[in-house]
Design a protein around this motif. Sequence first.
Motif, PDB file in Angstrom:
ATOM      1  N   UNK A 119      25.805 -14.403  66.098  1.00 43.26           N
ATOM      2  CA  UNK A 119      27.050 -14.668  66.812  1.00 43.26           C
ATOM      3  C   UNK A 119      27.933 -13.427  66.783  1.00 43.26           C
ATOM      4  N   UNK A 120      28.359 -13.019  67.962  1.00 42.08           N
ATOM      5  CA  UNK A 120      29.210 -11.843  68.051  1.00 42.08           C
ATOM      6  C   UNK A 120      30.667 -12.262  67.912  1.00 42.08           C
ATOM      7  N   UNK A 121      31.397 -11.523  67.126  1.00 42.99           N
ATOM      8  CA  UNK A 121      32.812 -11.795  66.939  1.00 42.99           C
ATOM      9  C   UNK A 121      33.621 -10.919  67.903  1.00 42.99           C
ATOM     10  N   UNK A 168      40.178  -7.023  72.033  1.00 40.04           N
ATOM     11  CA  UNK A 168      39.605  -7.748  73.175  1.00 40.04           C
ATOM     12  C   UNK A 168      40.390  -9.032  73.436  1.00 40.04           C
ATOM     13  N   UNK A 169      40.734  -9.754  72.364  1.00 45.50           N
ATOM     14  CA  UNK A 169      41.518 -10.978  72.511  1.00 45.50           C
ATOM     15  C   UNK A 169      42.896 -10.672  73.092  1.00 45.50           C
ATOM     16  N   UNK A 170      43.514  -9.595  72.638  1.00 38.11           N
ATOM     17  CA  UNK A 170      44.826  -9.208  73.170  1.00 38.11           C
ATOM     18  C   UNK A 170      44.716  -8.813  74.642  1.00 38.11           C
ATOM     19  N   UNK A 171      43.670  -8.076  74.982  1.00 33.24           N
ATOM     20  CA  UNK A 171      43.479  -7.677  76.377  1.00 33.24           C
ATOM     21  C   UNK A 171      43.300  -8.909  77.268  1.00 33.24           C
ATOM     22  N   UNK A 172      42.536  -9.881  76.807  1.00 28.84           N
ATOM     23  CA  UNK A 172      42.324 -11.099  77.587  1.00 28.84           C
ATOM     24  C   UNK A 172      43.631 -11.871  77.760  1.00 28.84           C
TER      25      UNK A 172
END
Length: 97
Positions: free
Chosen positions: A7-9, A14-18
């Motif tokens: 599983x990739x975290x 990336x979460x902030x960009x989304x």
Amino acid sequence: MTKVIPQQQTTAAYAAQAAISFALALGAMVVGVAYLPVDAWVRAFLAVGLLYVVTATFTLAKVVRDRQEEGQVTSRVDQARLDKLLAEHDPFKVEGI
């Protein structure tokens, strides 16, 4: 044998960009609907449509995530069963003696 996929975290960046991308897109649509040169009822219709699309998108994302997690749990259970069978199997054991 099932293949276990690590599983990739996601990273915090990336979460902030989304989140920023979603906020900008939603904000641009809200401003666009608000300043659209049409009657109020047309603007209200478009706003409700936008709200529906946003909620449907979140629902779809949740369904996809839930199905993926369910598949991972099934894969882990299958892998655990296989590991148990392999651990219990003794290829040098002679039956009936």
